[in-house]
Design a protein around this motif. Sequence first.
Motif, mmCIF file in Angstrom:
data_model
loop_
_atom_site.group_PDB
_atom_site.id
_atom_site.type_symbol
_atom_site.label_atom_id
_atom_site.label_comp_id
_atom_site.label_asym_id
_atom_site.label_seq_id
_atom_site.Cartn_x
_atom_site.Cartn_y
_atom_site.Cartn_z
ATOM 1 N N THR B 210 -73.737 -98.803 18.717
ATOM 2 C CA THR B 210 -74.020 -99.282 20.076
ATOM 3 C C THR B 210 -75.451 -98.984 20.519
ATOM 4 O O THR B 210 -75.696 -98.441 21.592
ATOM 5 N N GLY B 211 -76.372 -99.323 19.666
ATOM 6 C CA GLY B 211 -77.775 -99.224 20.037
ATOM 7 C C GLY B 211 -78.334 -97.821 20.085
ATOM 8 O O GLY B 211 -79.362 -97.577 20.727
ATOM 9 N N GLU B 212 -77.654 -96.872 19.429
ATOM 10 C CA GLU B 212 -78.185 -95.503 19.393
ATOM 11 C C GLU B 212 -78.049 -94.940 17.988
ATOM 12 O O GLU B 212 -77.150 -95.313 17.242
ATOM 13 N N ASN B 213 -78.952 -94.002 17.655
ATOM 14 C CA ASN B 213 -78.814 -93.313 16.372
ATOM 15 C C ASN B 213 -77.547 -92.475 16.397
ATOM 16 O O ASN B 213 -77.316 -91.709 17.335
ATOM 17 N N ARG B 214 -76.703 -92.635 15.356
ATOM 18 C CA ARG B 214 -75.513 -91.792 15.301
ATOM 19 C C ARG B 214 -75.709 -90.700 14.245
ATOM 20 O O ARG B 214 -75.325 -89.553 14.436
ATOM 21 N N MET B 215 -76.367 -91.069 13.154
ATOM 22 C CA MET B 215 -76.446 -90.152 12.026
ATOM 23 C C MET B 215 -77.618 -90.556 11.166
ATOM 24 O O MET B 215 -78.016 -91.719 11.161
ATOM 25 N N GLU B 216 -78.196 -89.624 10.453
ATOM 26 C CA GLU B 216 -79.162 -89.996 9.439
ATOM 27 C C GLU B 216 -79.131 -88.963 8.335
ATOM 28 O O GLU B 216 -78.680 -87.840 8.534
ATOM 29 N N GLY B 217 -79.599 -89.349 7.160
ATOM 30 C CA GLY B 217 -79.609 -88.360 6.105
ATOM 31 C C GLY B 217 -79.724 -88.992 4.737
ATOM 32 O O GLY B 217 -79.941 -90.200 4.610
ATOM 33 N N ASP B 218 -79.558 -88.166 3.756
ATOM 34 C CA ASP B 218 -79.642 -88.591 2.367
ATOM 35 C C ASP B 218 -78.509 -89.587 2.075
ATOM 36 O O ASP B 218 -77.354 -89.365 2.466
ATOM 37 N N ALA B 219 -78.856 -90.675 1.418
ATOM 38 C CA ALA B 219 -77.878 -91.751 1.216
ATOM 39 C C ALA B 219 -76.687 -91.280 0.395
ATOM 40 O O ALA B 219 -75.544 -91.616 0.691
ATOM 41 N N LYS B 220 -76.961 -90.521 -0.654
ATOM 42 C CA LYS B 220 -75.870 -90.100 -1.540
ATOM 43 C C LYS B 220 -74.893 -89.176 -0.818
ATOM 44 O O LYS B 220 -73.680 -89.301 -1.000
ATOM 45 N N THR B 221 -75.420 -88.288 0.029
ATOM 46 C CA THR B 221 -74.502 -87.422 0.766
ATOM 47 C C THR B 221 -73.710 -88.206 1.778
ATOM 48 O O THR B 221 -72.576 -87.879 2.091
ATOM 49 N N MET B 222 -74.318 -89.281 2.260
ATOM 50 C CA MET B 222 -73.630 -90.046 3.289
ATOM 51 C C MET B 222 -72.400 -90.752 2.742
ATOM 52 O O MET B 222 -71.401 -90.924 3.442
ATOM 53 N N ASP B 224 -70.419 -89.556 0.692
ATOM 54 C CA ASP B 224 -69.336 -88.583 0.624
ATOM 55 C C ASP B 224 -68.920 -88.083 1.999
ATOM 56 O O ASP B 224 -67.912 -87.389 2.129
ATOM 57 N N ASN B 225 -69.705 -88.427 3.021
ATOM 58 C CA ASN B 225 -69.381 -87.968 4.371
ATOM 59 C C ASN B 225 -68.085 -88.606 4.841
ATOM 60 O O ASN B 225 -67.911 -89.818 4.770
ATOM 61 N N GLU B 226 -67.190 -87.768 5.337
ATOM 62 C CA GLU B 226 -65.869 -88.266 5.685
ATOM 63 C C GLU B 226 -65.892 -89.259 6.833
ATOM 64 O O GLU B 226 -65.265 -90.306 6.777
ATOM 65 N N GLU B 227 -66.681 -88.927 7.848
ATOM 66 C CA GLU B 227 -66.689 -89.783 9.037
ATOM 67 C C GLU B 227 -67.251 -91.162 8.693
ATOM 68 O O GLU B 227 -66.702 -92.184 9.074
ATOM 69 N N VAL B 228 -68.356 -91.155 7.942
ATOM 70 C CA VAL B 228 -68.956 -92.428 7.544
ATOM 71 C C VAL B 228 -67.958 -93.220 6.726
ATOM 72 O O VAL B 228 -67.738 -94.411 6.943
ATOM 73 N N GLY B 229 -67.328 -92.561 5.821
ATOM 74 C CA GLY B 229 -66.361 -93.221 4.960
ATOM 75 C C GLY B 229 -65.254 -93.852 5.771
ATOM 76 O O GLY B 229 -64.898 -95.016 5.565
ATOM 77 N N ARG B 230 -64.758 -93.120 6.732
ATOM 78 C CA ARG B 230 -63.645 -93.607 7.540
ATOM 79 C C ARG B 230 -64.091 -94.800 8.402
ATOM 80 O O ARG B 230 -63.424 -95.806 8.476
ATOM 81 N N LEU B 231 -65.243 -94.628 9.012
ATOM 82 C CA LEU B 231 -65.645 -95.626 9.991
ATOM 83 C C LEU B 231 -66.290 -96.865 9.380
ATOM 84 O O LEU B 231 -66.039 -97.969 9.802
ATOM 85 N N TYR B 232 -67.147 -96.663 8.401
ATOM 86 C CA TYR B 232 -67.983 -97.798 7.987
ATOM 87 C C TYR B 232 -67.811 -98.210 6.546
ATOM 88 O O TYR B 232 -68.355 -99.196 6.114
ATOM 89 N N LEU B 233 -67.124 -97.427 5.749
ATOM 90 C CA LEU B 233 -66.986 -97.829 4.366
ATOM 91 C C LEU B 233 -65.557 -98.293 4.086
ATOM 92 O O LEU B 233 -65.196 -98.552 2.954
#
Lengths: 362, 235, 378
Positions: B210-222, B224-233
């Motif tokens: 929604t037009g704001e930064n939510r998260m940033e970081g190393d792509a490979k760790t992302m 494996d990130n649970e939240e990213v996986g749940r929401l966007y993958l």
Amino acid sequence: MSIVPAQFNDRLTSLGEQYRRFSETTATALLWVLISILFLWAAIFETDLFIAGMIVGSVLALGAIGLTLIYSILGFANFAHGDTMMLGAYVAFFLLTGIVVGEKPNIDLDVGWSLNRMPGATAELWDLSFGWGLLVAIALSMFVMAAFSIGLDRVVYRPLRRRGSGIVIFAMAALGVAFSIRAVMLIIWGPDPRRYVQGIHYANHYPFGVVLKTDQIFIFLVAMGLAAVMYFVLFHSKLGKAMRAMADNPDLALVSGINTDRIVMWTWAIGGGLMAIAGALLAIQALLRPILGFELILPLFAATILGGIGKPQGAFIGALVVGVSQESSIVFFSAGYKPAVAFVILVFILLLRPRGLFGTAS
Amino acid sequence: MTLALEATDVVAGYGEAEILHGVSIAVEEGEMVAIIGPNGAGKSTLLKTIFGLIPTRAGSVRLGTNDITSDRPDSIVKAGMSYVPQVENVFPSLSINENLEMGAYVRQDGLRERLEVVYDMFPDLTSRRGDGAGKLSGGQRQMLALARALMLDPQVLLLDEPSAGLSPKMVDSIFSKIVDINLAGTAVLLIEQNAREALSFSHRAYVLVTGENRMEGDAKTMIDNEEVGRLYLGE
Amino acid sequence: MQLNRLATPLVLLVVAGLVIGLPAERSRDFDGTINFLAIFATTVAIYAIFTLALNVQWGYTGVFNFGVAAFFLVGAYTAAIFVKPPADPESSVRYIGGFGEALSPPFLGGDQWVPFLVAIFAAAIASGILAVLLAVPTLRLREDYLAITTIGVAELLRRIVIQEDGLVNGSRSLIGIPKPFSGYFDADTNRFVYLGIAIVVLAIVFLLVERAIRSPWGRVLRALKEDETATAASGKNVYAFKMQGFVLGAMLMGVGGAVFAFSRGSIGPTTFDHFFATFLIWAMLMVGGSGNNWGAISGAFVVWGLWTITLQLNGYDLPNVMQNRIFFIRDFLVGALIVTVLLLRPRGLIPEERRVSLWLDRRMRRSARGDPVAGNTP
């Protein structure tokens, strides 16, 4: 409160869809066949009319090339195109003769300066009816009309563009401009027909029953020559390629780093110059009349849409088709219907293939 | 490492609607950065704003050492950044060669040499130079769009969903082409729906919501990130 | 801001003042002025029918008709041949139809009104048919294709009128078109009677359009104009609605043409010149404010007011150069007026009411439109 029952609407819609699908597949081939038949028939059986049509068509082509570029690059139907052509013809007339209407509408006023007064300017070139004065007048008129078109863009169309107006608002403004230009021509030069050169000039007889004035050959050669120049500019120069690119997709042109404002300016300059010369060439053969401008709108649009909007090569062929059809229509219909031929072509193409001969799917 | 592209607290939108409410991203030289996020997060708007297609209402954009906030696209192209839109990214009635020439419109010289370099990178296009771009298939169009954007040898390349609408096989070859481009030294900032795959070959990633930064970081760790996986993958 | 709100009544007042004041001052004759005003008001009422009709097409449906003249012509000629007696084979005047006597029932003074009523309906139907024929090939295409096609058909119809001599008497004009109830009054009174009739027709058209626009059907039309994609997404047949809006407008133009024909008493191909019969009406709608019926009517008043005043000016000591060209100068002013309005006050004197209903908002929220960002190009 629906005026027409829904069932009927649906029937109408599905019929329309089927019709359109059919047209997409076979229409182009059919069109080319029809055009070939028209040209062959006219060239063989009505050679005289065919040649007259090619001459008219070649002049129309100059207008239509400008119109199609403006249509696609600026994205609106320039209903002022025909009237601007006539204005170009009148500017050349003024430069040549120095004549405007005086205080009383039926008495002309000579401003005291004109190309005709230059030594030798009226001496007839070759077998033509005019001297070098007219050639210079037309050339100057091209620059005047190029500047006029750019100025008009600055005053009228650019503010509308900046505001993000819809194409209909542009078309409306163009119609307003068209009527204003026509009124200006009537105010300055009056409603009566005018001609560049007084006197009678005889036509020559050629084989196959062709009767032509040398003026007409001149018109055809100049128009074709300019069309060739335009082909070279549009397909082999950087500017022309950028214009075609912008005609295709203005957003992508911007993204590619093309200075779109400058391309717009060039489009008006080239379009304006072409309008001036097309108007003047037309006036050499016919007469100058302010009303002629509006009558040119239909043939110009028919040629543009037949060729496909944004396709200069299409506009060229479209204009020849319109010219030949108009002239050879007198075999079947009264000459009074000549202007209606363009309309028939227009409706036909909208039914059969709205994208035109060269149009690409978007 | 020096920053190739830096957008700081960018605010932008259409008409009355504000879509980006202060987004910041940075791309280092030679880096590949992915932006992922749900529909309507403002990903495309961010790229368009960076590229000067939408006015920046607040915040700033820097390309290398130049401030390019509110510059026109043609001067941004000149400054060394190119952009490939998601759709309608070739000129259909121009030939392939002409499409590439348009990519080099701001270039004064060396067009011929650069054309050969780009054709070497895209051998499929070489044999069809004179063909109209309108005749190309979806995947070939995408290749041509990439090639056009590379004509000026940009430092930074912005890609808006390069895999959209392509067959899985085509997606793979587009992605490998992007990796090649990046390996040759061009920094890439891309938006992708195929988030998992994009993350697999990117260095870093940003998640936009929604037009704001939510998260940033190393792509490979992302990945494996649970939240990213749940929401966007989609896991 | 304050000035902006005052601008509209101010313009209306000034024009009204000039329209009444100039002829009164010049003629210093009460009856003459009143007669002038009656003719003026009749013309405004007729034009208002056209602006309302065009408003249905453009202001509410977003369909772009640049050939009002075509529907004007069809309506006027249709009405004329319905009320005129059959052509006298002995004379050189030739036209088809001539149903006036056949349609007159021999009671209740039937010859004074029945043929006229029938003629108005016939005019509406004929214009409506023309609209359908034009809409089928063009309505689904780019919106300006309809504009070009309608310009073309207006020209074609004028050609046909001129060329087909036996149709409606060619370029020699059709004269002697009767007025309703003219048998009961003398010529002077008739002028006022007809003004009343024109106003009644205008009122009926106005109420009809208002009703239609505020009905569910009209709401779909307006939603469609604001956002075609969203309306289509909510399951409406866009093409059918556009078609209906276009045809309704065309039918009302036919009615306008009929009322015009009775008023003038004679019509010819030059009557339906593009300037007079299309552009002036567009100028009225744009000046008044499209998408608003009151705007459409005030536009007709203001533009026709300015149009007649310009000629009044000729009674004063204008320089010769201007006096001789007053018609052309007037044409120029109208052309310049429309460009100026588009540039400076694109919404006209009385702007469109925005989103009269919340219908569209609700629809928009309900229909998932996907990512509003990704699809939009700036």
